[in-house]
Design an enzyme around this catalytic site. Sequence first.
Site, PDB file in Angstrom:
ATOM      1  N   ASP A  94       0.621  -1.235  -0.056  1.00 45.05           N
ATOM      2  CA  ASP A  94      -0.056  -0.041  -0.087  1.00 45.05           C
ATOM      3  C   ASP A  94       0.909   1.236  -0.053  1.00 45.05           C
ATOM      4  O   ASP A  94       0.480   2.307   0.623  1.00 45.05           O
ATOM      5  CB  ASP A  94      -0.854   0.130   1.230  1.00 45.05           C
ATOM      6  N   LYS A 107      -6.965  -4.183  -2.978  1.00 43.16           N
ATOM      7  CA  LYS A 107      -7.601  -4.742  -1.782  1.00 43.16           C
ATOM      8  C   LYS A 107      -8.573  -3.955  -1.046  1.00 43.16           C
ATOM      9  O   LYS A 107      -8.286  -2.799  -1.100  1.00 43.16           O
ATOM     10  CB  LYS A 107      -6.690  -5.578  -0.880  1.00 43.16           C
ATOM     11  N   CYS A 157      -2.030  -2.419   8.203  1.00 42.24           N
ATOM     12  CA  CYS A 157      -1.948  -3.692   7.110  1.00 42.24           C
ATOM     13  C   CYS A 157      -0.361  -4.401   7.226  1.00 42.24           C
ATOM     14  O   CYS A 157      -0.445  -5.608   7.022  1.00 42.24           O
ATOM     15  CB  CYS A 157      -1.851  -2.930   5.754  1.00 42.24           C
TER      16      CYS A 157
END
Length: 292
Positions: A115, A176, A209
């Site tokens: 990310d 995602k 994450c």
Amino acid sequence: AEACAAPGGAGCSPAGGGSVPVLFCFSVFARPSSVPHGAGYELLIQKFLSLYGDQIDMHRKFVVQLFAEEWSQYIDLPKGFVVSERCKVRLVPLQIQMTTLGNLTPSSTVFFCCDMQERFRPAIKYFGDIISVGQRLLQGARLLGIPVIVTEQYPKGLGSTVQEIDLTGAKLVLPKTKFSMVLPEVEAALAEIPGVRSVVLFGVETHVCIQQTALELIGRGLEVHIVADATSSRSMMDRMFALERLARTGIIVTTSEAILLQLVADKEHPKFKEIQNLIKASAPESGLLSKV
């Protein structure tokens, strides 16, 4: 080698066809299944993991045993054992905890880039620094032929991976909404890489994450290396306590230079000079340093 390496058939009876029935025992459980004719130790372990993965602590050391009718009890799996006839095996955890050594080799390593997106640029502390370190890591992965898996959290709203990071040759770039990178597509990609043992993980945010990905990966028996100089959060307190928690869980918190030099391991490695050029200038010693 014969399947029933122990005298007297080691508890096996003949079975035909391409697969052989095997009873897999672990703890109080016993589940009948089958494996291909000629399967050895590695395939038996994989089958145990597929049947009992949620019960097996991969930080323990195990021994596989075979039931030998001659002795009316289990014996340690004979050397060179392959399954050719019906038999019964069990997985026995040893009492000694296995030390996590953290050895890395290119052939058993995958890089996870999490990310690193445009919308996070103004919010994440020292984002420019972790971008520059992320670039080095991905360049190193390309030089060493290491697969790279990239995710982007809700890219429709948060933008794609920052332009500075070159994703050329990435095995998978996946959008995602789940915080963890461990998606079905990622698990399928990992299954395609033979012998993968270690994941080098970096990106944002450390306490969300990165943390959730790392915990899921070690739960699947993989060793996880988090690159401290390539991961950050909006809050340094969140980042600091996430890294502390993860280190206590057996996850390795390390640096980009340590990772790259461990992967080449030898001055005589054919890619050493190119890796050396990547790290000639030290990684930025930003405010991340005092907050590890």
